[in-house]
Design an enzyme around this catalytic site. Structure first.
Site, mmCIF file in Angstrom:
data_model
loop_
_atom_site.group_PDB
_atom_site.id
_atom_site.type_symbol
_atom_site.label_atom_id
_atom_site.label_comp_id
_atom_site.label_asym_id
_atom_site.label_seq_id
_atom_site.Cartn_x
_atom_site.Cartn_y
_atom_site.Cartn_z
ATOM 1 N N ARG A 1 -17.947 -33.390 -25.465
ATOM 2 C CA ARG A 1 -16.832 -34.376 -24.079
ATOM 3 C C ARG A 1 -16.025 -32.788 -23.871
ATOM 4 O O ARG A 1 -15.775 -33.345 -22.867
ATOM 5 C CB ARG A 1 -15.806 -34.832 -25.572
ATOM 6 N N ASP B 1 -13.444 -44.003 -18.240
ATOM 7 C CA ASP B 1 -12.542 -43.661 -19.752
ATOM 8 C C ASP B 1 -13.628 -44.093 -20.746
ATOM 9 O O ASP B 1 -13.048 -42.784 -21.879
ATOM 10 C CB ASP B 1 -12.118 -45.064 -19.487
#
Ligand code: B12
Length: 387
Positions: A63, A138
């Site tokens: 991430r 998302d």
């Protein structure tokens, strides 16, 4: 393999296709353009600010760095879709018999709306440039906000979301990762100045500092991500917000430049603008699925949803809701029964609560629900007697 399309032509194609697909803005950045993000994300997780979102910790490394997620990525195309409301969502707070569903969730699920269109654009890029692509909205381990800031679409405001000088705080973000080398755009700079409107607007004091959010205190987290009972300290502060919260976004002065979403699928569905709590309380699983078909609300499931509606009912001061709340005392889900106890403790008088408790405690076996009854019985004064 890259075909012979020029950089300018590729850029023009991306801009044209993004506009055709209804995106409000598009820009490009590099995978190494967010050097501060890994340490900040690590700190967020180390301090436990992500609460029960364990997937944030599990995906930390990929991430934080796009090139760990996909080593071949050379450029990141960031796209933004406007979902600006046509009225100020805060006006709903003056209607306690109504439910406030946050602006982003008043129609189709934006993941569905955006993903298909991102794939179409990505397909065109591949066809012309012969590169590889991956499309994210998302849910993937991608830090969309810092990437959007690096691409120049806006800056991360003190509420931590991306703010745009053209669209205020009302943009959804998505990305196309590509192996094509594209010229990056310039990063946007912070235009928050000394303003702290978003920080002061938060009903639950979820910002320990500007640019930092404690998700565990955020109404969006409490009503959507949190699977258990809503902690007592937040219930009154939640008011009638039954799915997400817009207060920090709506307080942003940059919204004066925002425009109502022209995308029909993202403009509010009429029946989700200000639905009645009474009607939402009566939804069983089948009715919930039908009512919220295609909506992001569906993903929290009927029990969590009714838990939220019960908290709003408890805050409504509307004694006509006593009967529907009472009907939920016998619900199959302990989460719902517990929230119904709290709602009744706020709406019904002490004698009524004590009579209901007497009946319910003969058969109740769930510890959480028993604890709700105990709290209800020791509460000195129900809300409806207070000014
Ligand atoms: C997890 C998550 C949540 C969590 C946590 C939110 C959060 N702020 O982290 C919860 C459930 C609370 C949530 C709520 C909402 N979310 Co959300 N969420 C996400 C998700 C999946 C990941 C965000 C993330 O990485 N968080 C981790 C933290 C560490 O990252 P960060 O917020 O960028 O943190 C930065 C700051 O802390 C900053 N920082 C730290 N210290 C300092 C110091 C200084 C000086 C500076 C400048 C910066 C700084 O650096 C960090 C890294 O950049 C993204 C989608 C995605 N994949 O990116 C959507 C996303 C952020 N959510 C979105 C939305 C719309 C919302 C809500 C508005 C929904 C609603 N109406 O209820 C609320 C807004 C609440 C808020 N104020 O953030 C949009 C935001 C769009 C935009 N314009 O920014 C996203 C991008 C989804 C999308 N694809 O459009 N969300």
């Amino acid at each position: 393999m890259r075909t012979s399309i020029s950089d300018t032509a590729l850029r023009q194609l991306i801009e044209r296709e993004a506009q055709r697909a209804g995106f409000a803005a598009v820009a490009v950045t590099r995978p190494d353009a967010i050097p501060l993000a890994p340490a900040r994300l690590a700190q967020f997780v180390e301090e436990g600010l992500h609460g029960s979102m364990g997937w944030m910790a599990e995906t930390l490394e990929r991430r934080a760095e796009p090139s760990v997620l996909w080593p071949e990525v050379r450029s990141i195309i960031v796209l933004a879709m406007n979902y600006g409301p046509d009225t100020d969502p805060r006006t709903l707070q003056e209607m306690p018999d109504r439910a406030a569903i946050s602006v982003y969730a008043r129609n189709r699920d934006y993941h569905d709306v955006m993903k298909g269109r991102l794939k179409e654009i990505a397909g065109k890029i591949v066809a012309r440039a012969g590169c590889d692509v991956k499309v994210f909205v998302d849910t993937a381990p991608v830090m969309e906000k810092p990437l959007a800031e690096a691409a120049g679409l806006g800056w991360q405001g003190k509420h931590t979301n991306l703010v745009s000088r053209e669209f205020g705080s009302w943009l959804f973000l998505g990305t196309i990762f590509t192996t094509a080398e594209l010229a990056p755009d310039e990063a946007e700079i912070d235009h928050c100045g000394s303003c702290r409107a978003c920080l002061d607007a938060c009903p639950t004091d979820a910002f320990p500092a500007p640019y930092r959010l404690d998700a565990r205190r955020c109404i969006s987290y409490l009503t959507i991500e949190n699977k258990g009972p809503i902690p007592l300290e937040f219930r009154k502060k939640i008011g009638n917000r039954i799915y997400g919260c817009d207060d920090c976004l709506a307080a942003c002065p940059w919204n004066k430049f925002a425009q109502a979403a022209s995308e029909q699928k993202l403009a509010a569905r009429d029946d989700l603008r200000q639905p009645r709590l009474a009607e939402l309380l009566s939804l069983d699983d089948a009715a919930f699925r039908i009512f919220f078909s295609g909506s992001p609300v569906k993903r929290i499931g009927r029990d969590r949803f009714v838990r939220n509606v019960l908290v709003a009912a408890g805050n409504s001061g509307d004694r006509s809701l006593i009967a529907p709340c009472q009907a939920l005392l016998g619900d199959a889900a302990p989460l719902v029964r517990g929230a119904a106890v709290w709602a009744l403790s706020r709406l019904a008088g002490p004698e009524a609560v004590s009579a209901l408790a007497h009946q319910a405690l003969k058969v109740e076996t769930e510890q959480d629900v028993i604890a709700e009854w105990q709290a209800a019985l020791t509460q000195s004064e129900p809300a409806w007697t207070q000014a």
